[in-house]
Structure formats: structure tokens, C-alpha cells
Design a protein around this motif. Structure first.
Motif, PDB file in Angstrom:
ATOM      1  N   GLU A   1       0.831  -1.198   0.000  1.00 20.92           N
ATOM      2  CA  GLU A   1       0.000   0.000   0.000  1.00 20.92           C
ATOM      3  C   GLU A   1       0.872   1.257   0.000  1.00 20.92           C
ATOM      4  O   GLU A   1       0.597   2.221  -0.708  1.00 20.92           O
ATOM      5  CB  GLU A   1      -0.891  -0.014   1.230  1.00 20.92           C
ATOM      6  N   ALA A   2       1.938   1.204   0.805  1.00 23.26           N
ATOM      7  CA  ALA A   2       2.845   2.347   0.864  1.00 23.26           C
ATOM      8  C   ALA A   2       3.481   2.581  -0.505  1.00 23.26           C
ATOM      9  O   ALA A   2       3.658   3.728  -0.929  1.00 23.26           O
ATOM     10  CB  ALA A   2       3.922   2.122   1.918  1.00 23.26           C
ATOM     11  N   ALA A   3       3.784   1.502  -1.203  1.00 28.77           N
ATOM     12  CA  ALA A   3       4.390   1.639  -2.530  1.00 28.77           C
ATOM     13  C   ALA A   3       3.383   2.235  -3.508  1.00 28.77           C
ATOM     14  O   ALA A   3       3.719   3.114  -4.301  1.00 28.77           O
ATOM     15  CB  ALA A   3       4.876   0.281  -3.027  1.00 28.77           C
TER      16      ALA A   3
ATOM     17  N   ASP B   1       0.957   4.129  -2.685  1.00 24.50           N
ATOM     18  CA  ASP B   1       0.816   5.519  -2.265  1.00 24.50           C
ATOM     19  C   ASP B   1       1.924   6.385  -2.862  1.00 24.50           C
ATOM     20  O   ASP B   1       1.709   7.532  -3.199  1.00 24.50           O
ATOM     21  CB  ASP B   1       0.856   5.593  -0.741  1.00 24.50           C
TER      22      ASP B   1
END
Lengths: 367, 296
Positions: B196-198, B200
Motif C-alpha cells: 500500500e505504501a508503494a 501511495d
């Protein structure tokens, strides 16, 4: 055309995961550009879901999310120009601090030289220069948090979304990093939306505090407003610092009304602009704990003072004040925060009978 | 400097406890692993009377024979060819099966069910699994019949069965699971928040695969590689059956040696293969720090 403004408007935003219950239930809110906004509520109140919907990691079931005048529902996170800082940070464990921070620029196709220069500038800003080549596992909690912040900020987002950013830190560090968040927000000059379940964190940081319960906004306003003038019992109890009493309205007398209570004369409460009451209504009122003064029975009280006889149930020393728990009202907890010096000038002990008094005008009727 | 009394010598009681902890492993490894290897190692230096009798005198004759034989190099090249091909296909298939199970199957129960499905071929014996390719790949097999019926070919394809192709197919069929399991295991431990961070940060699906999933699955890939490489390098049976005797591997050579009672040369070949495998495995371990990844 893209707007650089990070003002956000949520209009009728709903989210349901199972099609039956709404986790977020018709939320309307305006957040101005460059504001520090805190969503606060117990776990499961929908605050994180709202954050994830603004970030683009969830789609709302209904409603609009407008950032800088543009409805962003359905857009990928990158196209919204938002950046998220995840709870427990989600740093890439196999990449160094510098590579973590440069990641977003890397996937945007920036050349290695450019992105590492930008990352180094950001590393300096969060004061991690000497740790640039370490892996996340070799950093302390506070340092990891700064890496996460830098990684989110490097894309120059117009909105930064923080999901419980301080919950992984211990108490002392939390206070310190709180300051740092606020400093970064001022420095970057962008909108911060911060989700927390700690009211202290919210009121210390936020320009706009949003109190939530079961998918709905209970109250939104400036920190001082929400703390000192809670709308209802839920907000008053959640924000703390208030004694909440309930009772039936006995009589309405012009600008004030009397609440039937254990006390012989009832409790007089100023009506204050917002509520109209009629006799027989069941109503909650709030009295700030630090507005309550304790007086030995039999002393003369100035006019316009409400006083209720009480017994001291327990005493907790808190440093600069003393927390005195009383049995003033039968059903609700009643607490007085007495300044340390005042308390020890004439200390009470458990079991003492005292008069809990407050200026009648300071009582606040709740919705 | 004076040595501190506590670190100079571990207390005997702690020492004893330590030995007790490792004793079950030692009891299994010494008789079933160390001893046989020592026997083979000893045999490789013995002389033989040519009829299976060994005389315990030290000689390097067997090694000289094995290393001088042109056949040895040929067999190693053939085996390495099979190994590399099998490794490439099992890696590609295993990686994407694991990737699919971990990142695309949202329902965990379904993921476990599909994972178990991968093990179904192992409910039958190795031989049956190999034989079952015959009706599919054979001259009269389904594939040939289908291609003939479609008019793609006029003569049945002979390369399908009893060929190097068939050997690789059988290996891939047998060994892909050894890739899936460790890769699945290391992928499953990737925090979904990282993905998810990627996203984002603006990473595409391919970026996530390249920059997050592959590097973080390295230990699984390395473990799977060790399994596949050591099994293929140590096999002679699949080669024999699926090539129809047309191809051979390193092990088939010393299997033949054993058949004609040439124990020392067989032992020397075995020692040589063990050394080659140890070299390959240590190369893999040098590239990927499996221990660090596992304790992550």
C-alpha cells in the motif's frame, strides 16, 4: 488543471464494507488549506477509513471527496497528490533510509542523481543525515517515524495523511515527536490530517479537531471549542476534563433552568444560547473539573455559586493538581481538579464531607 | 588484560544442557548422514579387484579415472543443462503461483485451499506421475492427436516424449512445488502495508514486483533454488525414464558403475558431485543471506 490547494471537502461520504452497516455514515466536513486536522475517536469509529478514502486506498460507497476543488473519488493516490504515513510506518525493510525516502521519486522515473539529491535534502530536514545508509531495522522508533514522514513528504503532496503516527512510540518520545510533526507541518505549509485515539494529542496539535463515533462526526471545531464547549455527553466524556450530570428539568426561569438532582435545591444551569428546554426534559449538563472548588461545609459562599454536598471517595496526586473523586451525584462520576497548592493549604482525606462548588454561570447544558 | 571469570569458561551445567538440546539432531545426523558420507569418502580412495572387492590401500586412481574421462564433462554439461532449464521454469511458475496466492487471493481460506491443490500431484508416486505423461506426450498421445486433427502437423511429433523436452517437463512438474512453498512462505511475510505504501508513492504493479516483492522474496527464491538444483543434480531416474535412455546424468554414470561393481569410481564420482553441489549451494548462500532473511 491541477490546483495546488490542499483544502478538502467531504460531502455525504459513506463507506460500507459488507453492504449492510456503514462504517462511515454520511460525513460532511470542510478542512481549509494548510490546516492541521485531527480525527479522534475510539477504535472502529471510522476515522482510519475516512483517512484511507481521502488517500485513495478505499473508495467511498457514496459521497464526494473534493481536494483543491477537484473531486478525487476514483483517482489513484498519486493523482490526488496526497501522501500517507502509515501506522507503524511501513518502511521498506530491505532499503536504506535514503532509498526509502527516494522511493517515490524512483518510481516516478527521476534519475538517480536527482532523486538522491532530493532525498538527501529531505534527510537533512528531518535530521537523519548520519543515518542515511542504515536500514529501518537499525533505527529507533522516533527515527523510523522521521523516515516515514520524509518518505511521505518528498513528493511535495498537498495533503499529508497520518494514521496514528505516534502510537508506536513511548510516552516521552510521543510528546517530542508531536512537536516535530507540528514543526514539519508549518515548514511544509500543507494540510495535515492526523488520526488518533488520544485526545491529548489531538488538542495539542490540531487547528481542527473532529470527534467521531460510529461513523459519524459528533463535533468538529477548534481544539479549545471542542474541549471547553462539547456538544453532548459523548464528546464531553471523550475529550475529558468535564463532569457530566444528567437530570430532569424542574423549572425554567428566564435565562436559566433548574435541574432536579440529589441536591435539595436542584442545580441551576444557564440556558446559554443554544438549547431551549422545557420542564420535564431529561438533560445532560457539563461542569469542568477544574471549575469545581471544594469548600468545607458551613462556609459562606459568594452569590451565584452552585454547591452540592459530597463525600470524598478517593484522592489522586497528579503533580500540579490533585484529583479528588466525589459522590456528588448518584449515577455519574464527579471529579474536582484542585490546584496542588490550594489542596495542600487545607487537605481533605477520604471520607470527608465537602461542598463541591462552582460558579453557576460556568455549567454547560449539553445537547 | 585479565579475562573476566564469567566469560572465560561457560559453566559445565550450561554446557551439558546445550549438548542435550542438540543430541536428537546429532543422533539422527551421525548414523544417517555423516557415517554414510565417510564410508563413501573412504571407498573412493580404495583400490578394487574389479569384482566388487575393495582393498583398503590409499589410491587416487578412481579420481584420476573419473576426472580424465571425457564422459564426465559431457554428463556434467548435460546435467547442468537440465538443471538450468528446470530451475528457470520452476522459478517462473513457482514465483507467479506464489504471487497469485499471496497477493491476489483475498480469501485466506481459498488461498490455503489452492495451496493444498498444488500438492495434489504428490498424492501419487513419482513413477505414476511420470507414466501419466505418456498418454499426453506420446506418439499417439493427446497433444499429437490434437495437433494432427487441427492440421498443424502431418507427422506426430517425436520430440514430445522420450526426449530432453520430456525430461524437463517431468522435472518441472515434480519440482515446482519446491519453489512454490519457500517463495510463498517468504512472500506471505511481506506486510501488505508495504504494498500500500508503494502504491501511495506512485509505484506501478511492475514497480512493486521489481522493487518490493522480488527483493523481499529472495530468501524463498534461494531456498527453492537449493531444493531444485540439488534434486535435479542428484537425479538419474527421471532422466532415464523420460528420455527413454537417450540422455544420462552425472548420477546415472555412477549408478552404472555400481551396477558393474566399480565401487571406488562410483564413490569418487559421488564425492565429486557432492563437492560441486556444496560449491553451488554456498554460492547461493553467499548471494542471499538466508539466515538474516528468515529471522527478519
Amino acid at each position: 488543471m491541477k490546483s495546488d490547494h490542499g483544502d478538502i471537502e467531504l460531502a455525504g461520504v459513506c463507506k460500507s464494507f459488507d453492504g449492510v452497516t456503514n462504517v462511515v455514515d454520511g460525513v460532511n466536513l470542510k478542512i481549509t488549506d494548510g490546516a492541521y486536522c485531527c480525527f479522534i475517536g475510539p477504535s472502529g469509529c471510522g476515522k482510519t477509513t475516512i483517512l484511507r478514502m481521502i488517500a485513495g486506498h478505499e473508495d467511498p460507497t457514496a459521497g464526494e471527496i473534493v481536494i483543491g476543488g477537484q473531486n478525487v473519488v476514483g483517482l489513484a493516490p498519486v493523482r490526488r497528490r496526497t501522501a500517507m504515513m502509515f501506522q507503524s510506518y511501513a518502511l521498506f525493510p530491505h532499503l536504506t533510509v535514503r532509498e526509502n525516502i527516494a522511493f517515490a521519486l524512483r518510481v516516478r522515473g527521476q534519475s538517480k542523481v536527482d532523486r538522491l539529491r532530493a532525498a538527501d535534502a529531505m534527510i537533512e530536514k528531518v535530521r537523519l543525515t548520519q543515518f542515511a545508509d542504515r536500514l529501518p531495522a537499525q533505527l529507533s522508533g522516533g527515527q523510523q517515524q522521521r523516515v516515514a514522514l520524509a518518505r511521505a513528504a518528498i513528493t511535495e503532496p498537498r495533503v499529508l495523511l497520518l494514521d496514528e503516527p505516534l502510537s508506536a512510540l513511548d510516552e516521552q518520545l510521543r510528546v517530542q515527536m508531536r512537536q516535530e510533526l507540528r514543526r514539519m507541518q508549518r515548514e511544509l505549509g500543507i494540510t495535515f490530517i492526523h488520526v488518533t485515539h488520544t485526545q491529548l494529542e489531538a488538542i495539542a496539535l490540531a487547528d481542527l479537531v473532529v470527534v467521531m463515533e460510529q461513523g459519524r462526526i459528533k463535533q468538529a471545531g477548534a481544539a479549545r471549542d471542542v474541549y471547553a464547549h462539547p456538544h453532548d455527553r459523548y464528546v464531553a466524556e471523550f475529550m475529558g476534563g468535564q463532569n457530566v450530570l444528567s437530570g430532569r428539568v424542574e423549572k425554567v426561569n428566564g435565562a436559566s433552568f433548574t435541574l432536579a438532582q440529589a441536591a435539595p435545591s436542584g442545580i441551576e444551569v444557564p440556558l446559554q444560547a443554544r438549547s431551549s428546554v422545557s420542564v420535564g426534559d431529561k438533560i445532560d449538563i457539563a461542569v469542568r473539573r477544574d471549575d469545581v472548588a471544594l469548600v468545607r461545609p458551613g462556609r459562606d459562599l459568594p452569590p451565584g455559586t452552585t454547591s452540592l454536598p459530597s463525600r470524598v471517595l478517593a484522592i489522586e496526586y497528579q503533580g500540579y493538581f490533585v484529583k479528588v473523586m466525589l459522590d456528588t451525584v448518584p449515577d455519574d462520576a464527579f471529579v474536582a481538579y484542585v490546584p496542588e497548592k490550594t489542596f495542600f493549604a487545607d487537605p481533605f482525606t477520604v471520607g470527608d464531607v465537602v461542598m463541591a462548588t462552582w460558579a453557576t454561570g460556568s455549567a454547560l447544558p449539553l445537547a | 588484560m585479565q579475562p573476566s571469570p564469567s566469560s572465560a569458561q561457560a559453566p559445565p551445567r550450561a554446557n551439558l544442557a546445550g549438548w542435550l538440546y542438540v543430541s536428537p539432531l546429532v543422533l539422527v545426523l551421525v548414523p544417517f548422514f555423516v557415517a554414510p558420507i565417510l564410508v563413501v569418502l573412504a571407498a573412493s580412495f580404495f583400490a578394487t579387484d574389479g569384482f566388487g572387492g575393495l582393498t583398503p590401500e590409499f589410491t587416487l586412481a578412481s579420481y584420476v579415472e573419473v576426472l580424465h574421462s571425457a564422459l564426465t564433462l559431457k554428463l556434467y554439461l548435460a546435467t547442468i543443462k537440465f538443471t538450468v532449464l528446470t530451475w528457470i521454469f520452476t522459478l517462473i511458475i513457482g514465483f507467479f503461483v506464489a504471487y497469485f496466492l499471496v497477493f491476489h487471493v483475498r480469501n485466506q481460506l481459498l488461498a490455503i485451499g489452492l495451496f493444498l491443490l498444488c500438492t495434489v500431484p504428490f498424492w501419487t508416486s513419482n513413477i505414476i506421475r511420470m507414466i501419466s505423461w505418456i498418454p499426453l506426450l506420446g506418439k499417439e498421445g493427446l497433444i499429437n492427436q490434437a495437433l494432427l486433427a487441427l492440421g498443424v502437423i502431418r507427422q506426430p511429433l517425436e520430440v514430445l516424449l522420450f526426449s530432453d523436452l520430456a525430461v524437463v517437463i517431468a522435472y518441472v512438474h515434480q519440482l515446482t512445488i519446491f519453489m512454490i512453498v519457500p517463495i510463498f512462505n517468504s512472500m506471505a511475510r511481506i506486510d501488505k502495508k508495504l504494498i500500500e505504501a508503494a502504491i501511495d508513492a506512485g509505484a506501478s504493479r511492475f514497480d512493486i514486483l521489481r522493487l518490493i516483492v522480488v527483493p523481499m522474496s529472495k530468501s524463498g527464491i534461494a531456498l527453492g533454488t537449493i531444493f531444485v538444483v540439488s534434486i535435479v543434480m542428484g537425479d538419474f531416474f527421471v532422466v532415464k525414464v523420460m528420455s527413454g535412455g537417450g540422455s544420462a546424468s552425472v548420477v546415472s554414470a555412477f549408478y552404472e558403475d555400481v551396477g558393474v561393481l566399480q565401487y571406488p569410481t562410483a564413490a569418487a564420482s559421488a564425492v565429486l558431485l557432492t563437492l560441486v553441489l556444496v560449491a553451488i549451494v554456498s554460492l547461493i548462500l553467499r548471494t542471499v543471506d538466508i539466515r538474516q532473511e528468515i529471522t527478519r
